[in-house]
Motif scaffolding. Structure first.
Motif, mmCIF file in Angstrom:
data_model
loop_
_atom_site.group_PDB
_atom_site.id
_atom_site.type_symbol
_atom_site.label_atom_id
_atom_site.label_comp_id
_atom_site.label_asym_id
_atom_site.label_seq_id
_atom_site.Cartn_x
_atom_site.Cartn_y
_atom_site.Cartn_z
ATOM 1 N N ASP A 53 0.799 -1.226 0.000
ATOM 2 C CA ASP A 53 0.000 0.000 0.000
ATOM 3 C C ASP A 53 0.831 1.274 0.000
ATOM 4 O O ASP A 53 0.266 2.377 0.056
ATOM 5 C CB ASP A 53 -0.998 0.001 1.164
ATOM 6 N N ASN A 54 2.170 1.147 -0.080
ATOM 7 C CA ASN A 54 2.971 2.354 -0.258
ATOM 8 C C ASN A 54 3.177 2.682 -1.734
ATOM 9 O O ASN A 54 3.923 3.599 -2.079
ATOM 10 C CB ASN A 54 4.326 2.222 0.449
ATOM 11 N N LEU A 55 2.514 1.965 -2.601
ATOM 12 C CA LEU A 55 2.522 2.261 -4.031
ATOM 13 C C LEU A 55 1.896 3.636 -4.240
ATOM 14 O O LEU A 55 0.842 3.934 -3.677
ATOM 15 C CB LEU A 55 1.706 1.195 -4.771
ATOM 16 N N ASP A 56 2.550 4.498 -5.034
ATOM 17 C CA ASP A 56 1.961 5.814 -5.246
ATOM 18 C C ASP A 56 0.697 5.701 -6.101
ATOM 19 O O ASP A 56 0.499 4.729 -6.838
ATOM 20 C CB ASP A 56 2.972 6.785 -5.854
ATOM 21 N N PHE A 57 -0.156 6.715 -5.994
ATOM 22 C CA PHE A 57 -1.489 6.635 -6.590
ATOM 23 C C PHE A 57 -1.437 6.504 -8.110
ATOM 24 O O PHE A 57 -2.189 5.728 -8.709
ATOM 25 C CB PHE A 57 -2.318 7.864 -6.195
ATOM 26 N N ALA A 58 -0.534 7.250 -8.757
ATOM 27 C CA ALA A 58 -0.442 7.188 -10.218
ATOM 28 C C ALA A 58 -0.038 5.787 -10.675
ATOM 29 O O ALA A 58 -0.578 5.268 -11.668
ATOM 30 C CB ALA A 58 0.563 8.217 -10.725
ATOM 31 N N THR A 59 0.905 5.174 -9.952
ATOM 32 C CA THR A 59 1.328 3.822 -10.298
ATOM 33 C C THR A 59 0.193 2.833 -10.082
ATOM 34 O O THR A 59 -0.027 1.925 -10.896
ATOM 35 C CB THR A 59 2.554 3.419 -9.463
#
Length: 349
Positions: A91-97
């Motif tokens: 869940d530390n994936l950035d929103f755009a990715t």
């Protein structure tokens, strides 16, 4: 063994696939230390993806996975996951990715939070050995800086000396921005080094650490340039006693609440409770701040053997100054080992 534990947790979490993008977790799982990589785990097959820059290196260090080169890992995962339903992602994936990934895949994506941390917080013997060396480098840098500090040196000069000395001793870099805070600035718990010149009679708090073979150290010592006044001596002794009390009582099965309570009670009984305004410590390893964290509300969580945590009580009085003493502590079955060996008796330069 690490891969097996992650796969077992996937099964318990009802995940048919897991996408790993955090490079620290990828290193922990595979030994790959490049800057670009994605891992996709499934019940039957495991995949490691990187770009052409790292493919030969990846093939040399990543075992028991299908290793291949791509510049569009999520597109590849979408192809590999056609017969897989519930897919976890960090869940530390950035929103755009995340938006890009979700647009490529039809399956349900399940966010996972700190999926690796229950394993990473317990260090194995190889990790302990490396962290022990990182602490040794930190200790040697502290010994050297005591000979460097003199009236008229700036805080930044002292910070730079520590940073370069640790590199000279084998560190790959600092584990965080070195803190040097002197005089009234020592009342700032995170007083980043400034151009202020250090003067006689001042406290100097130095909070610093290094990375060695990808693992961190983290130590704080407060020293005095010239004779400290009686109030500063009192504050220093209270902090030293609080630090030592926690060392004396730390062991596996000590609750997180008690880990916080033991040193904080000493500071509160001395009348400085309002001046200890941060957490008592934290875990660390591949990251400088990792679980566990501590508070007196955490009565149902306990230290475990081979956790490595910091013990960092402090007292900070605005407009006057402050003291912090921090050690890195390896938790054992019936006690603990202090990995940072630098002296803690009051040091006057």
């Amino acid at each position: 063994m690490r891969l097996q534990k992650i796969k077992e947790k996937m099964k318990q979490s009802n995940l048919e696939g897991l996408v790993i993008t955090d490079m620290k977790n990828i290193f922990y799982l595979t030994g790959f230390s490049g800057t670009a990589g994605t891992v996709f785990l499934t019940k039957d097959e495991d995949y490691f993806m990187t770009d052409d820059r790292y493919i030969d290196f990846a093939k040399s260090v990543v075992g028991n996975m299908n290793v291949f080169s791509t510049r569009s890992a999520f597109s590849e995962i979408a192809k590999l996951a056609k017969n897989i339903d519930r897919i976890g992602f960090e869940d530390n994936l950035d929103f755009a990715t995340y938006q890009n990934f979700s647009s490529l895949i039809s399956q349900k994506l399940i966010p996972t939070h700190e999926f690796f941390m229950e394993f990473r917080q317990i260090k194995d013997l190889s990790e302990i050995k490396v962290i022990r060396k990182a602490c040794e480098i930190t200790d040697l840098a502290f010994e050297a800086v005591l000979k460097f500090i003199e009236p008229g040196k700036s805080e930044i000069e002292v910070a730079n000396f520590l940073d370069f000395k640790m590199r000279e001793l084998g560190a790959s870099g600092t584990s965080f921005e070195t803190i040097v805070a002197s005089g009234v600035r020592s009342s700032l718990p995170h007083g980043v080094a400034s151009h202020k010149l250090i003067e006689n009679g001042e406290a100097i708090t130095m909070d610093f650490g290094c990375y060695y073979n990808f693992y961190a150290s983290d130590m704080t010592r407060t020293v005095f340039l010239g004779k400290p006044n009686s109030e500063m001596k009192e504050i220093y002794e209270v902090v030293r006693l609080a630090n030592q009390a926690l060392i004396d009582q730390s062991k596996a099965t000590l609750s997180f609440a008690d880990f916080d309570r033991i040193p904080r009670n000493i500071i509160e009984l001395a009348g400085f409770g309002d001046n200890f305004n941060h957490g008592i410590g934290h875990g660390f390893g591949l990251d400088i701040h990792e679980v566990p964290y501590f508070s007196q509300k955490m009565t149902d969580q306990y230290l475990q053997k081979n956790m490595i945590v910091t013990d960092e009580p402090g007292i900070y009085i605005s407009g006057f100054g402050g003291v912090r003493i921090e050690d890195d502590v390896l938790i054992l079955e019936n006690g603990c080992e202090v990995l940072t060996k630098s002296p803690k008796e009051l040091i006057v330069i």
